[in-house]
Design an enzyme around this catalytic site. Structure first.
Site, PDB file in Angstrom:
ATOM      1  N   ASP A 127     -17.140   7.455  -1.617  1.00 31.65           N
ATOM      2  CA  ASP A 127     -15.881   7.342  -0.860  1.00 31.65           C
ATOM      3  C   ASP A 127     -15.580   8.723  -0.272  1.00 31.65           C
ATOM      4  O   ASP A 127     -16.207   9.724  -0.647  1.00 31.65           O
ATOM      5  CB  ASP A 127     -14.749   6.866  -1.791  1.00 31.65           C
ATOM      6  CG  ASP A 127     -13.440   6.572  -1.055  1.00 31.65           C
ATOM      7  OD1 ASP A 127     -13.473   6.391   0.182  1.00 31.65           O
ATOM      8  OD2 ASP A 127     -12.380   6.540  -1.717  1.00 31.65           O
ATOM      9  N   CYS A 169     -16.323   1.728   0.862  1.00 36.76           N
ATOM     10  CA  CYS A 169     -15.128   0.934   1.174  1.00 36.76           C
ATOM     11  C   CYS A 169     -14.689   1.092   2.622  1.00 36.76           C
ATOM     12  O   CYS A 169     -13.985   0.230   3.135  1.00 36.76           O
ATOM     13  CB  CYS A 169     -13.994   1.301   0.223  1.00 36.76           C
ATOM     14  SG  CYS A 169     -13.412   3.001   0.384  1.00 36.76           S
ATOM     15  N   ARG A 186     -13.567  -8.406   1.833  1.00 35.37           N
ATOM     16  CA  ARG A 186     -12.149  -8.139   1.572  1.00 35.37           C
ATOM     17  C   ARG A 186     -11.333  -9.395   1.861  1.00 35.37           C
ATOM     18  O   ARG A 186     -10.432  -9.758   1.118  1.00 35.37           O
ATOM     19  CB  ARG A 186     -11.640  -6.985   2.466  1.00 35.37           C
ATOM     20  CG  ARG A 186     -12.241  -5.623   2.194  1.00 35.37           C
ATOM     21  CD  ARG A 186     -11.792  -5.065   0.864  1.00 35.37           C
ATOM     22  NE  ARG A 186     -10.342  -4.997   0.741  1.00 35.37           N
ATOM     23  CZ  ARG A 186      -9.573  -4.024   1.222  1.00 35.37           C
ATOM     24  NH1 ARG A 186     -10.115  -2.996   1.840  1.00 35.37           N
ATOM     25  NH2 ARG A 186      -8.253  -4.040   1.058  1.00 35.37           N
ATOM     26  N   GLN A 246     -10.111  -3.879  -3.088  1.00 37.95           N
ATOM     27  CA  GLN A 246     -11.389  -3.396  -2.579  1.00 37.95           C
ATOM     28  C   GLN A 246     -12.499  -3.645  -3.595  1.00 37.95           C
ATOM     29  O   GLN A 246     -13.592  -4.107  -3.251  1.00 37.95           O
ATOM     30  CB  GLN A 246     -11.297  -1.887  -2.272  1.00 37.95           C
ATOM     31  CG  GLN A 246     -12.605  -1.284  -1.794  1.00 37.95           C
ATOM     32  CD  GLN A 246     -13.009  -1.770  -0.421  1.00 37.95           C
ATOM     33  OE1 GLN A 246     -12.223  -1.693   0.521  1.00 37.95           O
ATOM     34  NE2 GLN A 246     -14.234  -2.282  -0.280  1.00 37.95           N
ATOM     35  N   HIS A 255      -7.545   0.865  -6.275  1.00 31.22           N
ATOM     36  CA  HIS A 255      -7.729   0.004  -5.107  1.00 31.22           C
ATOM     37  C   HIS A 255      -8.386  -1.302  -5.581  1.00 31.22           C
ATOM     38  O   HIS A 255      -9.542  -1.579  -5.290  1.00 31.22           O
ATOM     39  CB  HIS A 255      -8.604   0.730  -4.084  1.00 31.22           C
ATOM     40  CG  HIS A 255      -8.522   0.188  -2.694  1.00 31.22           C
ATOM     41  ND1 HIS A 255      -7.748  -0.905  -2.353  1.00 31.22           N
ATOM     42  CD2 HIS A 255      -9.121   0.595  -1.539  1.00 31.22           C
ATOM     43  CE1 HIS A 255      -7.882  -1.136  -1.056  1.00 31.22           C
ATOM     44  NE2 HIS A 255      -8.709  -0.245  -0.540  1.00 31.22           N
ATOM     45  N   ARG A 287       0.877  -1.186   0.000  1.00 34.84           N
ATOM     46  CA  ARG A 287       0.000   0.000   0.000  1.00 34.84           C
ATOM     47  C   ARG A 287       0.904   1.222   0.000  1.00 34.84           C
ATOM     48  O   ARG A 287       1.700   1.418   0.913  1.00 34.84           O
ATOM     49  CB  ARG A 287      -0.898   0.002   1.240  1.00 34.84           C
ATOM     50  CG  ARG A 287      -1.540   1.350   1.488  1.00 34.84           C
ATOM     51  CD  ARG A 287      -2.644   1.317   2.524  1.00 34.84           C
ATOM     52  NE  ARG A 287      -3.826   0.667   1.998  1.00 34.84           N
ATOM     53  CZ  ARG A 287      -5.049   0.774   2.547  1.00 34.84           C
ATOM     54  NH1 ARG A 287      -5.226   1.486   3.636  1.00 34.84           N
ATOM     55  NH2 ARG A 287      -6.075   0.169   2.009  1.00 34.84           N
TER      56      ARG A 287
END
Ligand code: CP
Ligand code: NVA
Length: 300
Positions: free
Chosen positions: A219, A259, A287, A132, A129, A102
């Site tokens: 988001d 998310c 996830r 996700q 991402h 990440r």
């Protein structure tokens, strides 16, 4: 599949294969059926940004697969003191069986893959991402029974989540509509893919984007690394909120996905969040299953 760097690299069939495997792993986990597909293997997890879900789901997922996860904070690695990613990649390839990273720049993830010799999994960059969105597609399919032909709507910042949702949604045959302020559009590479693909619409009107939607995503307005712009963004994104009015434009049984972490009162109202909490926390659980599928495919 050698790596998971971004969804643009995968075919629709590869995405569906991952979702099918994720469903199977979820079933096995629920029924206490062991699945040690990665026994004896080691995953390094490099974090240059904070995480709750990604860290814990990769770490526990690796253990459930019979492997061993190593949490590697960039605060402690030499990478945090300027050791080039090209060297880090070549060293870590000699110890580990895979790396999840990440970080900020997508280029760093791509460089790890080209200089290293082990599978690389993108656990979020400023660009995308993918893990996700695999969990997101898994969740929508779980609730709706299928994906192809459904309408996905995204409201808010044209950020990493928007980029991956657009690509992932279109690749599995969904229609995708996005509402972003003019100055906060998704990445041009993603827009080029979307416009060439068909089934994609872009507007600055959230209610227009939400019309007849089967699932609405949003988001945060300020992502990790953008904390200094939070105030400016709060102003720019006023009106880009998932609320009752937006949901009123969608199908009556429209899902809501986030998310997480969520900022209630900003991109989503408390009322909408709580009304859809079951779907949102199923998404968080998925996830684990989706990433286990990714690890099995690239490291198995
Ligand atoms: N959604 C997500 O990636 O959460 P974390 O930042 O907690 O990993
Ligand atoms: N767009 C958010 C997603 C967090 C999971 C960020 O990058 O901070």
């Amino acid at each position: 599949m050698k790596h998971l760097l971004k969804l643009l690299d995968l075919s629709g069939e590869e995405i569906i294969d991952l979702l099918n495997l994720a469903d199977q792993l979820k079933y096995e986990r629920r029924h206490g059926i062991a699945h040690p597909h990665l026994a004896g293997k080691t995953l390094g997890m490099i974090f240059q940004k904070s995480s709750t879900r990604t860290r814990v789901s990769f770490e526990t997922g690796m253990i459930q697969l019979g492997g061993y996860p190593l949490f590697l904070s960039s605060r402690d690695l030499q990478i945090g003191r300027g050791e080039p990613v090209q060297d880090t990649a070549r060293v870590l390839s000699r110890y580990l069986d895979g790396i999840m990273i990440r970080t900020f720049a997508q280029k760093e993830v791509e460089d790890l893959a080209s200089y290293g010799s082990i599978p690389i999994i993108n656990g979020l960059t400023d660009f995308c991402h993918p893990c996700q969105v695999l969990a997101d597609l898994m969740t929508v399919r779980e609730y709706k029974g299928s994906l192809s032909g459904l309408k996905m709507c995204y409201i808010g910042d044209g950020n990493n989540m928007a980029n991956s949702l657009i690509v992932g949604g279109l690749k599995v045959g969904m229609k995708v509509s996005v509402a972003c302020p003019q100055a906060y559009q998704p990445d041009q590479q993603v827009l080029d893919f979307a416009n060439a693909n068909g089934g994609f619409t872009m507007t600055d009107d959230p209610c227009a984007a939400a019309e007849n939607a089967d699932v609405i995503f949003t988001d945060v307005w300020a992502s990790m690394g953008q904390e200094g712009e939070a105030e400016k963004r709060r102003i720019a994104f006023t009106g880009y909120q998932v609320n009752d009015e937006v949901l009123g434009a969608a199908h009556a049984d429209c899902m809501v996905q986030h998310c997480l972490p969520a900022h209630r009162g900003e991109e989503i109202t408390e009322k909408v969040f709580e009304a859809h909490a079951d779907e949102i926390f199923e998404e968080a659980e998925n996830r684990l299953h989706a990433q286990k599928a990714v690890m099995v495919r690239v490291m198995g």
